[in-house]
Design a protein around this motif. Structure first.
Motif, PDB file in Angstrom:
ATOM      1  N   LEU A 138      70.653 -16.852 -43.033  1.00 56.25           N
ATOM      2  CA  LEU A 138      70.574 -15.501 -43.581  1.00 56.25           C
ATOM      3  C   LEU A 138      71.708 -15.274 -44.569  1.00 56.25           C
ATOM      4  N   THR A 139      71.435 -14.467 -45.585  1.00 53.12           N
ATOM      5  CA  THR A 139      72.476 -14.181 -46.562  1.00 53.12           C
ATOM      6  C   THR A 139      72.472 -12.710 -46.941  1.00 53.12           C
ATOM      7  N   GLY A 140      73.616 -12.233 -47.389  1.00 50.48           N
ATOM      8  CA  GLY A 140      73.762 -10.901 -47.967  1.00 50.48           C
ATOM      9  C   GLY A 140      73.180  -9.771 -47.155  1.00 50.48           C
ATOM     10  N   LYS A 141      72.368  -8.973 -47.823  1.00 48.75           N
ATOM     11  CA  LYS A 141      71.775  -7.778 -47.213  1.00 48.75           C
ATOM     12  C   LYS A 141      70.886  -8.132 -46.025  1.00 48.75           C
ATOM     13  N   GLU A 142      70.234  -9.274 -46.109  1.00 48.51           N
ATOM     14  CA  GLU A 142      69.360  -9.700 -45.020  1.00 48.51           C
ATOM     15  C   GLU A 142      70.172  -9.860 -43.728  1.00 48.51           C
ATOM     16  N   LEU A 143      71.327 -10.498 -43.819  1.00 45.64           N
ATOM     17  CA  LEU A 143      72.188 -10.689 -42.657  1.00 45.64           C
ATOM     18  C   LEU A 143      72.737  -9.342 -42.179  1.00 45.64           C
ATOM     19  N   GLU A 144      73.165  -8.519 -43.100  1.00 45.24           N
ATOM     20  CA  GLU A 144      73.714  -7.202 -42.753  1.00 45.24           C
ATOM     21  C   GLU A 144      72.683  -6.377 -41.983  1.00 45.24           C
ATOM     22  N   LYS A 145      71.435  -6.377 -42.453  1.00 51.85           N
ATOM     23  CA  LYS A 145      70.372  -5.624 -41.774  1.00 51.85           C
ATOM     24  C   LYS A 145      70.061  -6.220 -40.411  1.00 51.85           C
ATOM     25  N   ALA A 146      70.053  -7.537 -40.321  1.00 55.98           N
ATOM     26  CA  ALA A 146      69.769  -8.202 -39.046  1.00 55.98           C
ATOM     27  C   ALA A 146      70.854  -7.878 -38.023  1.00 55.98           C
ATOM     28  N   VAL A 147      72.109  -7.876 -38.445  1.00 56.13           N
ATOM     29  CA  VAL A 147      73.213  -7.551 -37.545  1.00 56.13           C
ATOM     30  C   VAL A 147      73.100  -6.099 -37.089  1.00 56.13           C
ATOM     31  N   ALA A 148      72.790  -5.190 -37.990  1.00 53.45           N
ATOM     32  CA  ALA A 148      72.655  -3.774 -37.632  1.00 53.45           C
ATOM     33  C   ALA A 148      71.517  -3.571 -36.630  1.00 53.45           C
ATOM     34  N   ARG A 149      70.380  -4.226 -36.867  1.00 56.58           N
ATOM     35  CA  ARG A 149      69.252  -4.111 -35.926  1.00 56.58           C
ATOM     36  C   ARG A 149      69.632  -4.663 -34.560  1.00 56.58           C
ATOM     37  N   ALA A 150      70.298  -5.806 -34.557  1.00 49.93           N
ATOM     38  CA  ALA A 150      70.703  -6.427 -33.301  1.00 49.93           C
ATOM     39  C   ALA A 150      71.727  -5.549 -32.559  1.00 49.93           C
ATOM     40  N   ALA A 151      72.675  -4.986 -33.287  1.00 48.14           N
ATOM     41  CA  ALA A 151      73.682  -4.122 -32.658  1.00 48.14           C
ATOM     42  C   ALA A 151      73.034  -2.908 -32.014  1.00 48.14           C
ATOM     43  N   ASP A 152      72.002  -2.376 -32.636  1.00 49.15           N
ATOM     44  CA  ASP A 152      71.300  -1.226 -32.073  1.00 49.15           C
ATOM     45  C   ASP A 152      70.577  -1.570 -30.772  1.00 49.15           C
ATOM     46  N   ARG A 153      70.296  -2.843 -30.559  1.00 55.82           N
ATOM     47  CA  ARG A 153      69.593  -3.268 -29.352  1.00 55.82           C
ATOM     48  C   ARG A 153      70.537  -3.662 -28.216  1.00 55.82           C
ATOM     49  N   LEU A 154      71.824  -3.638 -28.467  1.00 52.21           N
ATOM     50  CA  LEU A 154      72.807  -3.997 -27.443  1.00 52.21           C
ATOM     51  C   LEU A 154      72.891  -2.911 -26.374  1.00 52.21           C
ATOM     52  N   PRO A 155      73.307  -3.289 -25.166  1.00 53.49           N
ATOM     53  CA  PRO A 155      73.609  -2.269 -24.161  1.00 53.49           C
ATOM     54  C   PRO A 155      74.737  -1.373 -24.679  1.00 53.49           C
ATOM     55  N   PRO A 156      74.816  -0.132 -24.229  1.00 50.43           N
ATOM     56  CA  PRO A 156      75.805   0.809 -24.769  1.00 50.43           C
ATOM     57  C   PRO A 156      77.245   0.289 -24.794  1.00 50.43           C
ATOM     58  N   ARG A 157      77.675  -0.363 -23.738  1.00 48.74           N
ATOM     59  CA  ARG A 157      79.071  -0.837 -23.692  1.00 48.74           C
ATOM     60  C   ARG A 157      79.342  -1.865 -24.784  1.00 48.74           C
TER      61      ARG A 157
END
Length: 195
Positions: free
Chosen positions: A124-143
């Protein structure tokens, strides 16, 4: 009163306590984006996040005289925000917790994958990676989600001060969160969801 250039947070609080309203405005501007994004990452509702953000600075306005200048203003501010979020959840009977533990008092461990997940991230590169990280972070448990968002704005020690946990626990929580993000991105990549 004017604000001296490059005043630190403690100096701004002291200046505000002496009647300098510009110092208060500077503190709001200084933390506007990071604090709002932190709150929003936890409550997932812009209207609620705006209200809680305002509540944090109302607390500062009311209680600035009681703040002890120890160079930990950022931690104090984020702790206040964290408490406001927890109160919001409690008042609205939501069961999410930023301190979820098992019967032995250990933080819940989410399933993780080995560190050989790096190749998935390399694809993954650039914006694609940034969006993937944001989506993944939103799926993490709250802590874990909280650790990721706090780490954008704070050192590990500041996070430990904010959440009231030992530094080692914070480091472990952050490590688990990063590993979980890698796992989630790897799953998305394998499923072709990024396309």
């Amino acid at each position: 009163m004017e604000i001296k250039e490059m005043q630190n947070d403690d100096e701004l609080v002291a200046s505000f306590c002496e009647g300098n309203n510009q110092a208060f405005e500077e503190l709001v501007l200084r933390y506007k984006n990071s604090l709002y994004q932190y709150i929003l990452s936890l409550v997932k509702n812009e209207s609620v996040a705006e209200d809680l953000f305002q509540d944090v600075f109302i607390s500062l306005f009311k209680h600035a005289q009681t703040y002890k200048a120890e160079g930990k203003f950022k931690a104090w501010l984020f702790l206040t925000a964290r408490n406001k979020v927890c109160n919001y959840w409690r008042d609205n009977k939501q069961t999410l917790s930023l301190d979820q533990t098992d019967d032995d008092g250990n933080a819940f461990l989410q399933e993780t994958i080995a560190d050989n997940s790096r190749p998935f991230l390399d694809e993954l590169t650039g914006k694609e990676l940034e969006k993937a990280v944001a989506r993944a972070a939103d799926r993490l448990p709250p802590r874990q989600r909280e650790m990721i968002y706090l780490r954008q704005f704070m050192s590990f020690q500041e996070i430990a001060d904010t959440v009231g946990r030992p530094l080692g626990t914070v480091l472990a929580d952050c490590h688990r969160a990063v590993k979980k993000i890698r796992q989630l991105i790897a799953e998305e990549t394998a499923q072709g969801e990024l396309l």
